[in-house]
Every structure is written in C-alpha cells, then in structure tokens.
Design a protein around this motif. Structure first.
Motif, PDB file in Angstrom:
ATOM      1  N   GLN A  22       0.650  -1.320   0.462  1.00 35.31           N
ATOM      2  CA  GLN A  22       0.162  -0.327  -0.145  1.00 35.31           C
ATOM      3  C   GLN A  22       0.773   1.305  -0.034  1.00 35.31           C
ATOM      4  N   LEU A  23       2.113   1.144   0.529  1.00 32.76           N
ATOM      5  CA  LEU A  23       2.642   2.379   0.831  1.00 32.76           C
ATOM      6  C   LEU A  23       3.765   3.039  -0.057  1.00 32.76           C
ATOM      7  N   THR A  24       4.470   1.711  -0.838  1.00 34.34           N
ATOM      8  CA  THR A  24       5.043   1.655  -2.123  1.00 34.34           C
ATOM      9  C   THR A  24       3.705   2.143  -3.234  1.00 34.34           C
ATOM     10  N   ARG A  25       2.651   1.806  -3.362  1.00 33.36           N
ATOM     11  CA  ARG A  25       1.978   1.958  -4.581  1.00 33.36           C
ATOM     12  C   ARG A  25       1.797   4.200  -4.082  1.00 33.36           C
ATOM     13  N   SER A  26       1.795   4.644  -3.336  1.00 36.67           N
ATOM     14  CA  SER A  26       2.023   5.604  -3.622  1.00 36.67           C
ATOM     15  C   SER A  26       3.095   6.326  -3.514  1.00 36.67           C
ATOM     16  N   LEU A  27       4.144   5.638  -3.751  1.00 31.27           N
ATOM     17  CA  LEU A  27       5.765   6.395  -4.225  1.00 31.27           C
ATOM     18  C   LEU A  27       5.872   6.949  -5.413  1.00 31.27           C
ATOM     19  N   PRO A  28       6.921   7.755  -6.174  1.00 31.46           N
ATOM     20  CA  PRO A  28       7.125   7.575  -7.817  1.00 31.46           C
ATOM     21  C   PRO A  28       7.134   6.955  -8.105  1.00 31.46           C
ATOM     22  N   ALA A  29       6.843   6.777  -9.591  1.00 32.35           N
ATOM     23  CA  ALA A  29       7.190   6.130 -10.506  1.00 32.35           C
ATOM     24  C   ALA A  29       8.232   6.152 -10.961  1.00 32.35           C
ATOM     25  N   GLU A  30       9.272   7.106 -10.393  1.00 31.83           N
ATOM     26  CA  GLU A  30      10.825   6.666 -10.894  1.00 31.83           C
ATOM     27  C   GLU A  30      11.312   5.919 -10.599  1.00 31.83           C
ATOM     28  N   GLU A  31      10.854   5.285  -8.899  1.00 32.90           N
ATOM     29  CA  GLU A  31      12.002   4.342  -7.621  1.00 32.90           C
ATOM     30  C   GLU A  31      10.854   3.152  -7.920  1.00 32.90           C
ATOM     31  N   LYS A  32      10.244   2.799  -8.902  1.00 32.66           N
ATOM     32  CA  LYS A  32       9.353   1.558  -9.679  1.00 32.66           C
ATOM     33  C   LYS A  32      10.654   0.731  -9.342  1.00 32.66           C
ATOM     34  N   PHE A  33      12.066   0.623  -9.693  1.00 33.22           N
ATOM     35  CA  PHE A  33      13.211  -0.624 -10.022  1.00 33.22           C
ATOM     36  C   PHE A  33      14.289   0.387  -8.763  1.00 33.22           C
ATOM     37  N   ASN A  34      13.938   1.241  -7.668  1.00 37.75           N
ATOM     38  CA  ASN A  34      15.035   1.636  -6.587  1.00 37.75           C
ATOM     39  C   ASN A  34      14.113   0.836  -5.231  1.00 37.75           C
ATOM     40  N   LEU A  35      13.879   1.722  -4.595  1.00 37.18           N
ATOM     41  CA  LEU A  35      12.774   1.539  -3.493  1.00 37.18           C
ATOM     42  C   LEU A  35      11.821   1.230  -3.536  1.00 37.18           C
ATOM     43  N   VAL A  36      10.671   1.540  -4.361  1.00 42.66           N
ATOM     44  CA  VAL A  36       9.699   0.662  -4.602  1.00 42.66           C
ATOM     45  C   VAL A  36      10.091  -1.654  -4.415  1.00 42.66           C
ATOM     46  N   SER A  37      10.730  -1.751  -5.484  1.00 45.76           N
ATOM     47  CA  SER A  37      11.250  -2.907  -5.687  1.00 45.76           C
ATOM     48  C   SER A  37      12.252  -3.114  -4.316  1.00 45.76           C
ATOM     49  N   GLN A  38      12.715  -2.975  -3.471  1.00 46.96           N
ATOM     50  CA  GLN A  38      13.435  -3.203  -2.675  1.00 46.96           C
ATOM     51  C   GLN A  38      12.209  -3.278  -1.272  1.00 46.96           C
ATOM     52  N   MET A  39      12.076  -2.447  -1.053  1.00 52.40           N
ATOM     53  CA  MET A  39      10.641  -2.380  -0.159  1.00 52.40           C
ATOM     54  C   MET A  39       9.117  -3.954  -0.150  1.00 52.40           C
ATOM     55  N   ASN A  40       9.580  -4.018  -1.170  1.00 47.92           N
ATOM     56  CA  ASN A  40       7.989  -4.360  -1.395  1.00 47.92           C
ATOM     57  C   ASN A  40       8.731  -6.202  -1.486  1.00 47.92           C
ATOM     58  N   ARG A  41      10.312  -6.391  -1.514  1.00 47.55           N
ATOM     59  CA  ARG A  41      11.009  -7.949  -1.834  1.00 47.55           C
ATOM     60  C   ARG A  41      11.446  -8.273  -0.186  1.00 47.55           C
ATOM     61  N   ALA A  42      12.092  -6.695   0.348  1.00 47.27           N
ATOM     62  CA  ALA A  42      12.172  -7.071   1.815  1.00 47.27           C
ATOM     63  C   ALA A  42      10.498  -7.479   2.584  1.00 47.27           C
ATOM     64  N   ALA A  43       9.334  -7.169   2.057  1.00 43.76           N
ATOM     65  CA  ALA A  43       8.427  -7.533   2.766  1.00 43.76           C
ATOM     66  C   ALA A  43       7.713  -8.888   2.497  1.00 43.76           C
ATOM     67  N   VAL A  44       8.217  -8.895   1.825  1.00 39.23           N
ATOM     68  CA  VAL A  44       7.230 -10.719   0.741  1.00 39.23           C
ATOM     69  C   VAL A  44       8.631 -11.451   1.706  1.00 39.23           C
ATOM     70  N   SER A  45       9.576 -11.251   2.001  1.00 46.30           N
ATOM     71  CA  SER A  45      10.483 -11.900   2.779  1.00 46.30           C
ATOM     72  C   SER A  45      10.012 -12.088   3.863  1.00 46.30           C
ATOM     73  N   VAL A  46       9.680 -11.534   5.404  1.00 44.86           N
ATOM     74  CA  VAL A  46       9.775 -11.570   6.110  1.00 44.86           C
ATOM     75  C   VAL A  46       9.120 -13.258   6.320  1.00 44.86           C
ATOM     76  N   GLY A  47       7.241 -12.613   5.699  1.00 46.98           N
ATOM     77  CA  GLY A  47       6.836 -14.666   5.603  1.00 46.98           C
ATOM     78  C   GLY A  47       6.811 -15.423   5.355  1.00 46.98           C
ATOM     79  N   SER A  48       7.764 -15.268   3.721  1.00 45.55           N
ATOM     80  CA  SER A  48       8.232 -15.703   2.949  1.00 45.55           C
ATOM     81  C   SER A  48       9.571 -17.034   4.317  1.00 45.55           C
ATOM     82  N   ASN A  49      10.649 -16.325   4.746  1.00 49.56           N
ATOM     83  CA  ASN A  49      11.568 -16.891   5.785  1.00 49.56           C
ATOM     84  C   ASN A  49      10.433 -17.993   7.267  1.00 49.56           C
TER      85      ASN A  49
END
Length: 116
Positions: A22-49
């Motif tokens: 929900q947070l990363t959807r509101s971040l600027p489009a230019e962050e799609k492959f930077n902060l957005v991607s990093q945050m989404n991967r880290a978030a999914v990693s918590v439950g996955s691990n």
C-alpha cells in the motif's frame, strides 16, 4: 515441522507485506526499480522466511530463517526512514509499516527464545 499458518507472527508478517505494498503504490514512478522494488522484496521476505523455516527439519534451521526474517524487518524500517526523508508516501502509511515491522521483529525474537 511447524504449521506456520497457525503462527500469529506469520499472519502479522503477511499483513506487513500488504501495508508495504500500500505504501509503495504511493511512491513516485521513478522509484519503481529502486526503493519500491527493494521494499516489496523485503516485505515478502519476512513471511516467506517464517514459512520456509517452519518447513525445515530442526528448530536450529527454523531459528536461522527467523533470523533472516528479522533482518528483513530491519531493512524495511531503514527503507521507511529513507522514504520519510525523501517525503515519499504518507506519514500514516510509513508509520504503519515501521510499527508493524518493529512489532513483527519483537515477535520473532520472542519466538526464537521459545524455540531454543
């Protein structure tokens, strides 16, 4: 082997991932492959691990994966601070992510103690 679907920490980790998305959807489009991607991967990693560790043969292996999940919580907290300093997203969403990540991390530490 543990049934991770019965663990509150896993349910909270899944909710953390939802909040991060929900947070990363509101971040600027230019962050799609930077902060957005990093945050989404880290978030999914918590439950996955947590889930992957629960499927391992020993508590020692489970604890190792819980450690990975905790590390991902620390990543998310750091990334939320970066988003705040860049004034990305809303304060409400950033705060929700930071609080949930901190809470999940505390639950992980407590759970590790019970497994030892």
């Amino acid at each position: 082997m543990h049934d991770y679907r019965k663990l509150r920490v896993w349910h909270d980790a899944v909710e953390l991932a939802v909040e991060v998305y929900q947070l990363t959807r509101s971040l600027p489009a230019e962050e799609k492959f930077n902060l957005v991607s990093q945050m989404n991967r880290a978030a999914v990693s918590v439950g996955s691990n947590i889930g992957e560790g629960a499927g391992r043969a020993t508590n020692g292996e489970f604890i190792q994966f819980l450690g990975f999940a905790s590390g991902s919580c620390s990543e998310l907290i750091t990334q939320a601070v970066i988003a705040e300093r860049l004034d990305f997203g809303t304060m409400e969403l950033r705060t929700a992510v930071t609080q949930r990540a901190t809470s999940v991390q505390k639950m992980i530490f407590t759970f590790i103690k019970t497994l030892r």
